[in-house]
Each structure stands twice: as structure tokens, then as C-alpha cells.
Design an enzyme around this catalytic site. Sequence first.
Site, short mmCIF file in Angstrom:
data_model
loop_
_atom_site.label_atom_id
_atom_site.label_comp_id
_atom_site.label_asym_id
_atom_site.label_seq_id
_atom_site.Cartn_x
_atom_site.Cartn_y
_atom_site.Cartn_z
N ASN A 226 -23.76 -22.69 -7.49
CA ASN A 226 -24.01 -21.36 -6.93
C ASN A 226 -23.23 -21.09 -5.65
O ASN A 226 -22.38 -20.20 -5.62
CB ASN A 226 -25.50 -21.19 -6.63
CG ASN A 226 -26.25 -20.48 -7.73
OD1 ASN A 226 -25.66 -20.10 -8.75
ND2 ASN A 226 -27.54 -20.30 -7.54
N ARG B 33 -20.08 -13.83 14.01
CA ARG B 33 -21.30 -14.02 14.78
C ARG B 33 -22.43 -13.45 13.91
O ARG B 33 -22.57 -12.24 13.77
CB ARG B 33 -21.22 -13.32 16.13
CG ARG B 33 -20.10 -13.85 17.00
CD ARG B 33 -19.96 -13.10 18.32
NE ARG B 33 -21.03 -13.42 19.24
CZ ARG B 33 -21.96 -12.56 19.66
NH1 ARG B 33 -21.95 -11.31 19.21
NH2 ARG B 33 -22.89 -12.93 20.51
N THR C 184 -24.82 -13.73 -8.04
CA THR C 184 -26.08 -13.03 -8.35
C THR C 184 -27.27 -13.73 -7.70
O THR C 184 -28.42 -13.42 -8.03
CB THR C 184 -26.30 -12.96 -9.87
OG1 THR C 184 -26.20 -14.27 -10.43
CG2 THR C 184 -25.29 -12.04 -10.52
N TYR D 26 -28.11 -15.86 -3.71
CA TYR D 26 -28.25 -15.55 -2.28
C TYR D 26 -27.21 -14.52 -1.83
O TYR D 26 -27.51 -13.61 -1.05
CB TYR D 26 -28.12 -16.85 -1.49
CG TYR D 26 -28.54 -16.78 -0.03
CD1 TYR D 26 -29.12 -15.65 0.52
CD2 TYR D 26 -28.35 -17.89 0.79
CE1 TYR D 26 -29.50 -15.62 1.86
CE2 TYR D 26 -28.72 -17.86 2.13
CZ TYR D 26 -29.29 -16.72 2.65
OH TYR D 26 -29.66 -16.70 3.97
N ASP E 222 -33.64 -21.29 -13.35
CA ASP E 222 -32.26 -21.48 -12.94
C ASP E 222 -32.13 -22.61 -11.91
O ASP E 222 -31.11 -23.30 -11.87
CB ASP E 222 -31.71 -20.18 -12.36
CG ASP E 222 -31.36 -19.17 -13.44
OD1 ASP E 222 -31.47 -19.51 -14.64
OD2 ASP E 222 -30.99 -18.03 -13.10
N GLY E 223 -33.16 -22.81 -11.07
CA GLY E 223 -33.10 -23.89 -10.10
C GLY E 223 -33.03 -25.25 -10.76
O GLY E 223 -32.27 -26.13 -10.34
N ALA F 16 -26.40 -11.22 7.78
CA ALA F 16 -26.85 -10.48 8.96
C ALA F 16 -25.82 -10.55 10.09
O ALA F 16 -26.13 -10.97 11.21
CB ALA F 16 -28.21 -10.99 9.43
N LEU G 248 -25.93 -12.08 -3.38
CA LEU G 248 -26.30 -10.72 -3.78
C LEU G 248 -27.34 -10.15 -2.83
O LEU G 248 -27.24 -8.99 -2.41
CB LEU G 248 -26.84 -10.74 -5.22
CG LEU G 248 -27.20 -9.38 -5.82
CD1 LEU G 248 -25.98 -8.49 -5.93
CD2 LEU G 248 -27.86 -9.56 -7.18
#
Length: 300
Positions: A156, A184, A197, A199, A77-78, A221, A201
Site C-alpha cells: 500500500n 511542513r 485507495t 490512507y 484487506d489488512g 495536513a 485517498l
Amino acid sequence: MLSTPPCRFRHAALVGKYQARGIRPVLEDVAHVLARAGVEVSLEKETALNTGMTDYPALSLKQIGQQCDVAVVIGGDGTMLAIARELAPYNIPLIGVNQGRLGFITDIQLKDVGATLPLILGGQYEEEVRAMLEGAVLRPNRDGSLDTIYEGFALNEVVVSRGATASMVELRAEIDGQFVANYRADGLIVASPTGSTAYALSAGGPILPPGLAGWVVVPIASHTMSNRPLVVPDTGTITIEIVAGRDASMNFDMQSLASLLHRDRVTVRRSAHRVRFLHPKGWNYYATLRRKLRWNEGVS
């Protein structure tokens, strides 16, 4: 025995992940399949240069866009992401052949190439059109004007994230000039349905079917638990401003710009260009999800 239908295409470009070990015999086999199907075959210039293949003309990506009417991409895919961005302005359909595990957008297995490619070239395929993102990085001047220091496309996602040594960034997000939130976090992802589907995901975002006219905005995060992923219409412009944090970076798929400054703005909108994929007849997006995400495990 079923006969192969006449070829609907005139000139095929062959693109390979030339860094992969053993790629040359694979490229040669696929080139032979294409030639037997009745199409003229050319190699992408870097693929030809790095594999030493000289039996076929070598074309730049621009020349492929101008001269070819289909491209066969061998890799993962890359590899497909990189080629799709370059060829989207030319409206050339792409066929993906996966060297390893099943990909989301390179979905033909090597063992099936001999049987599947001639059928697709003969018109037995499912065509799918996918939206792309386009974006820019804007830097303010002392007089309040903005300079565009970077522009790019992504199939993407566009990601704004913290520097390698920084603990977090603070980002202000707006949609069409309307304030959404200050994040933040380690970063913020704006993903297309194709990128939902990837990063996004892994960061906890939802899966968007390719035909859905929307983007997903996913914090990475987040330091505030109430900052949740958002699904927003793809008709507006998303603006992300760097409020705080050192050495923030921006990534358009695999294209990066490091060391963003405070008050830099990353804008993301729907591109006028779209990517066309040709899949084998009977291809189904949800079946791909089941296989790729192993939803079949435990089902008798």
C-alpha cells in the site's frame, strides 16, 4: 448445469484472520471446498495454531512459498496486505475471500465461495499483477557514511509522520537526487496504485489504477496550501529526510519504526517483487471502485 473445469492447481494454502470471531467454521468450509475441487490443502501455521485446526498440515509462510502454488486468504484487506508482502518473493497467486464488507483486494464474498472458488481453481479467473514498494531507513554517521537501520516492503504505502505528542514534522523530499519540496505537515505518504485507495485517498490524494506505473506522493495536513499531491513515475527513488520535528515515525503498511532522528532518510523505490491476485471471471477494477466508494448511490 455447467460442469466445473479440472483444477489447475496442485497445493493450496489457506490463511485466515484468526483473531476474528467465528473464523474456524469458515476456514473449515473453505477447506472442504478446496479439497472437493481436487487440491491438496495446508493451513498457514499461525492460523492452525490459533484456531486449533489439526485436520490439515500446518506450514510456515516460507514453507507455503516453497510448497504451494496458490494461497486463499480469508479476512480483509489488512490480512491480505500482510500475507502478500511475505509471499510476493515466491510468485504465488493469491485469492481473497472477504469476511465482511467488500474489500478492494479481498473481493469474493463468503456466500459465493462454493460456486466461485472451483471456477477460479479451474482456470476461470482474471489475473492481476500489482507493484510493490521497497524502502529503507538510512542514518548518517559522523564520517558522513550511512547505516541502514531498517528495510521493508509495502503493497500500500510508506508513511513518514509526526510523533504522537509533536505538532508537525518538516520533511525534505527528493526524487532521484532532485529536490522537490520541503513539507511542513503531519506527514508524507508515498503510495502505490494499490495504496492510492487507502490512507492516501483519505488525505486527499488521487486514485491510481493498479496498472499505472507510478506512485502518489501526498502530504498529510500540510501547513502550506500549495503543497499538493504529486503523481510521479515509479522508476525513480524517492528520498524523505527528517529536517525537524520530534519522535517522527515511519510505517511500511503495518510495520512501524518509531523515533526517527533528524537527518534520517527514508528511501522508497519499486520492488523487484510483485503481487499476483486471482479474481473471479468478469472482475473489473472500476466496478469495485463503484461499489466500495458507493458511486452507485443516487443512480436509478
